[in-house]
Design a protein around this motif. Structure first.
Motif, mmCIF file in Angstrom:
data_model
loop_
_atom_site.group_PDB
_atom_site.id
_atom_site.type_symbol
_atom_site.label_atom_id
_atom_site.label_comp_id
_atom_site.label_asym_id
_atom_site.label_seq_id
_atom_site.Cartn_x
_atom_site.Cartn_y
_atom_site.Cartn_z
ATOM 1 N N ASP A 77 -7.120 8.474 -10.808
ATOM 2 C CA ASP A 77 -7.120 8.826 -9.382
ATOM 3 C C ASP A 77 -7.703 7.712 -8.502
ATOM 4 O O ASP A 77 -7.506 7.714 -7.281
ATOM 5 C CB ASP A 77 -7.957 10.097 -9.146
ATOM 6 C CG ASP A 77 -7.461 11.281 -9.944
ATOM 7 O OD1 ASP A 77 -6.225 11.427 -10.055
ATOM 8 O OD2 ASP A 77 -8.297 12.053 -10.449
ATOM 9 N N ILE A 78 -8.425 6.786 -9.116
ATOM 10 C CA ILE A 78 -9.223 5.836 -8.331
ATOM 11 C C ILE A 78 -8.389 4.910 -7.446
ATOM 12 O O ILE A 78 -8.714 4.735 -6.264
ATOM 13 C CB ILE A 78 -10.156 5.046 -9.263
ATOM 14 C CG1 ILE A 78 -11.244 5.986 -9.807
ATOM 15 C CG2 ILE A 78 -10.797 3.872 -8.539
ATOM 16 C CD1 ILE A 78 -12.140 5.360 -10.842
ATOM 17 N N PRO A 79 -7.297 4.287 -7.948
ATOM 18 C CA PRO A 79 -6.547 3.392 -7.046
ATOM 19 C C PRO A 79 -6.092 4.072 -5.762
ATOM 20 O O PRO A 79 -6.184 3.495 -4.678
ATOM 21 C CB PRO A 79 -5.361 2.951 -7.908
ATOM 22 C CG PRO A 79 -5.873 3.026 -9.313
ATOM 23 C CD PRO A 79 -6.759 4.245 -9.326
ATOM 24 N N LEU A 80 -5.617 5.329 -5.857
ATOM 25 C CA LEU A 80 -5.154 6.028 -4.655
ATOM 26 C C LEU A 80 -6.309 6.322 -3.703
ATOM 27 O O LEU A 80 -6.141 6.261 -2.478
ATOM 28 C CB LEU A 80 -4.438 7.322 -5.041
ATOM 29 C CG LEU A 80 -3.747 8.063 -3.892
ATOM 30 C CD1 LEU A 80 -2.708 7.169 -3.226
ATOM 31 C CD2 LEU A 80 -3.096 9.348 -4.398
ATOM 32 N N ALA A 109 -8.862 1.357 2.164
ATOM 33 C CA ALA A 109 -9.260 -0.019 2.462
ATOM 34 C C ALA A 109 -8.094 -0.861 2.989
ATOM 35 O O ALA A 109 -8.179 -1.422 4.089
ATOM 36 C CB ALA A 109 -9.892 -0.647 1.228
ATOM 37 N N PRO A 110 -6.981 -0.971 2.257
ATOM 38 C CA PRO A 110 -5.894 -1.795 2.787
ATOM 39 C C PRO A 110 -5.208 -1.210 4.009
ATOM 40 O O PRO A 110 -4.760 -1.955 4.885
ATOM 41 C CB PRO A 110 -4.924 -1.911 1.603
ATOM 42 C CG PRO A 110 -5.229 -0.747 0.723
ATOM 43 C CD PRO A 110 -6.699 -0.514 0.869
ATOM 44 N N LEU A 111 -5.110 0.116 4.092
ATOM 45 C CA LEU A 111 -4.451 0.713 5.253
ATOM 46 C C LEU A 111 -5.207 0.419 6.544
ATOM 47 O O LEU A 111 -4.605 0.100 7.572
ATOM 48 C CB LEU A 111 -4.308 2.230 5.063
ATOM 49 C CG LEU A 111 -3.086 2.712 4.291
ATOM 50 C CD1 LEU A 111 -3.086 4.223 4.187
ATOM 51 C CD2 LEU A 111 -1.792 2.234 4.948
ATOM 52 N N PRO A 124 -0.093 -5.907 -0.585
ATOM 53 C CA PRO A 124 -0.192 -5.800 -2.049
ATOM 54 C C PRO A 124 -1.217 -4.768 -2.499
ATOM 55 O O PRO A 124 -1.040 -4.124 -3.540
ATOM 56 C CB PRO A 124 -0.606 -7.210 -2.487
ATOM 57 C CG PRO A 124 -1.157 -7.870 -1.269
ATOM 58 C CD PRO A 124 -0.387 -7.284 -0.129
ATOM 59 N N GLN A 125 -2.280 -4.599 -1.708
ATOM 60 C CA GLN A 125 -3.275 -3.593 -2.073
ATOM 61 C C GLN A 125 -2.718 -2.178 -1.905
ATOM 62 O O GLN A 125 -3.016 -1.284 -2.705
ATOM 63 C CB GLN A 125 -4.529 -3.788 -1.220
ATOM 64 C CG GLN A 125 -5.229 -5.105 -1.481
ATOM 65 C CD GLN A 125 -6.472 -5.281 -0.619
ATOM 66 O OE1 GLN A 125 -7.446 -4.542 -0.748
ATOM 67 N NE2 GLN A 125 -6.432 -6.261 0.279
ATOM 68 N N LEU A 152 -0.767 2.771 -4.348
ATOM 69 C CA LEU A 152 0.245 3.840 -4.398
ATOM 70 C C LEU A 152 0.918 3.976 -5.756
ATOM 71 O O LEU A 152 1.901 4.698 -5.879
ATOM 72 C CB LEU A 152 1.307 3.590 -3.315
ATOM 73 C CG LEU A 152 0.835 3.818 -1.869
ATOM 74 C CD1 LEU A 152 1.937 3.456 -0.881
ATOM 75 C CD2 LEU A 152 0.387 5.267 -1.668
ATOM 76 N N GLY A 153 0.385 3.318 -6.750
ATOM 77 C CA GLY A 153 0.898 3.494 -8.098
ATOM 78 C C GLY A 153 1.216 2.215 -8.833
ATOM 79 O O GLY A 153 1.515 2.256 -10.030
#
Length: 459
Positions: free
Chosen positions: A45-48, A53-55, A404-405, A410-411
């Motif tokens: 779950d962590i990347p999502l 941060a990037p948004l 890229p982030q 997003l997967g």
């Protein structure tokens, strides 16, 4: 405008605020995943959860760049008002984020924290280009990187250091340890003080043509058309640098979001315990959970300290570049290429280290690439764009950092690393391959001015 050359301490003063920005950035990058795991997030779950941060960077930085290009105060200057606003918001958020009572609260704080850091960070990039003649651009960005390296190393070691002073790493289920809370409070204080130091020690040049500047300010509803126009007409060098940035920042986002679960699990053998696997109504299971959780928190401190080494390494690398670029030109293209490839090797060998101390080698190599990422692309870019649009161009260039982030969050990370297996350490392998690809993409850069600024005085 003929800009005078600045001495080392003048460049140091104008860059010192980046120490605070990097305290915030390093605490976020090194310990947000740990906070998420403590509050119950699974490693998948962590990347999502990191997508905030990037948004926020994608939205905030072009806006702040555009506004700062059109700001001028005889008292506060052009970029400094944004430093200060961002510092106040970041410091408040840094203090409160480890006190989050639930996962969704921590994720919300990450949105606010990253937006606030971005308000301060983009104008700092533009300030170097504003203040320095082109012959000192590499030097200026490298000094900035030197300060960033100091901030990364110190901030990444704060939870470990606070723990060594006797503050507990133990906490109840779903509660962030006191050592982390104190570390974030120290980071909040340093952030604000370092920004104030730059605000009060650095002056800015006024617009070259004040009448034209005032006419530009009076134009209405130009923000979106101006942004779109600048995107559509970006220099070819900027587009090529964007390809390099894509692979570079995909790699580092993967590290920031996944290094803690990957290394605590694979190298330290102390993965975050999941409460669902324990019967917390039984004293024996509760005690077993507390032991496993404390081991995870302590190994997370160690991971943070090892990650701090990439800040220390980037600082040493930046210092070498400072000493060299203060006297001679460098080939930015090949410096950046070699640095990125070394960092990629650092990531790849993580899967094979026999014990934690070997992570030192990995993060030293990663630090060399980080030192280059924070200086060489900006030096190359600033030599190939209109100086009157430096703020908005730097903001638009940030898209090549955040897209890229977003793809990774997003997967992208989970999908590509999943092709290699279910272990979290595979994410570090993905980061390594991505960084090597970024290095090889430097062959795309052909603009001689970007590669090595040519000046009449041979400086």
């Amino acid at each position: 405008m003929n800009k005078r050359k600045l001495n080392f301490w003048e460049i140091w003063n104008m860059s010192f605020g980046f120490l605070g920005i990097q305290f915030g950035f390093a605490l976020q990058g090194g310990f947000m995943s740990r906070i998420f795991q403590t509050l119950g997030a699974g490693k998948e779950d962590i990347p999502l959860l990191w997508i905030a941060a990037p948004l926020t960077g994608l939205i905030v930085q072009p806006i702040i760049g555009y506004l700062s290009d059109r700001t001028w105060s005889t008292k506060w200057g052009r970029r400094k008002p944004y430093f200060l606003i961002g510092a106040i918001l970041s410091s408040l958020t840094l203090f409160f984020v480890p006190h989050s009572p639930a996962l969704w609260v921590a994720a919300g704080f990450l949105w606010i924290l990253d937006a606030s850091i971005n308000i301060s960070m983009e104008p700092f990039r533009a300030l170097v280009a504003d203040k320095l003649p082109e012959s000192q651009r590499s030097y200026g960005f490298v000094v900035q990187t030197l300060i960033i390296g100091i901030g990364t190393w110190v901030a990444s070691n704060l939870p470990w250091f606070v723990s060594k002073l006797g503050v507990s790493d133990s906490a109840a289920s779903g509660v962030v340890p006191m050592s982390v809370k104190i570390a974030f409070a120290i980071g909040a204080f340093v952030f604000l003080v370092s920004i104030l130091y730059t605000v009060f020690t650095t002056s800015e040049y006024p617009p070259e043509d004040m009448e034209e500047f005032e006419r530009e300010k009076l134009k209405k509803n130009q923000f979106i058309p101006d942004i779109l126009n600048n995107i559509g007409n970006m220099p070819m060098t900027m587009k090529k640098l964007g390809v390099i940035q894509f692979f570079s920042w995909f790699a580092f986002f993967t590290m920031w979001s996944m290094a803690n679960p990957a290394l605590t699990e694979h190298v330290f053998k102390t993965p975050a315990p999941e409460e669902i696997n324990y019967n917390m109504s039984l004293e024996e299971d509760k005690h077993a959970f507390d032991i496993a959780n404390t081991a995870f928190q302590k190994s997370s401190n160690a991971v943070g300290s090892y990650m701090g080494l990439y800040g220390l390494s980037s600082m040493a690398f930046a210092l070498l570049l400072v000493l060299y670029t203060s006297r001679k030109r460098i080939n930015r293209k090949y410096v950046h290429m070699i640095s990125l490839i070394l960092g990629g090797i650092g990531f790849l060998i993580m899967k094979f280290v026999p014990s934690p101390e070997y992570l030192t080698i990995s993060f030293i190599l990663i630090g060399i690439s980080w030192g280059s990422i924070l200086s060489m692309p900006y030096a190359m870019l600033s030599s190939s764009v209109d100086p009157k649009k430096m703020g908005v161009i730097m903001g638009i260039f940030n898209m090549f950092l955040v897209i890229p982030q977003i793809v990774a969050a997003l997967g992208g990370v989970n999908f590509i690393s999943g092709l290699l297996g279910s272990q979290a350490i595979n994410a570090m392998t993905v980061a390594g391959v991505s960084l090597i690809l970024a290095g090889l993409c430097n062959f795309l850069i052909t603009n001689k001015n970007a590669i090595s600024y040519q000046s009449s005085d041979n400086s």
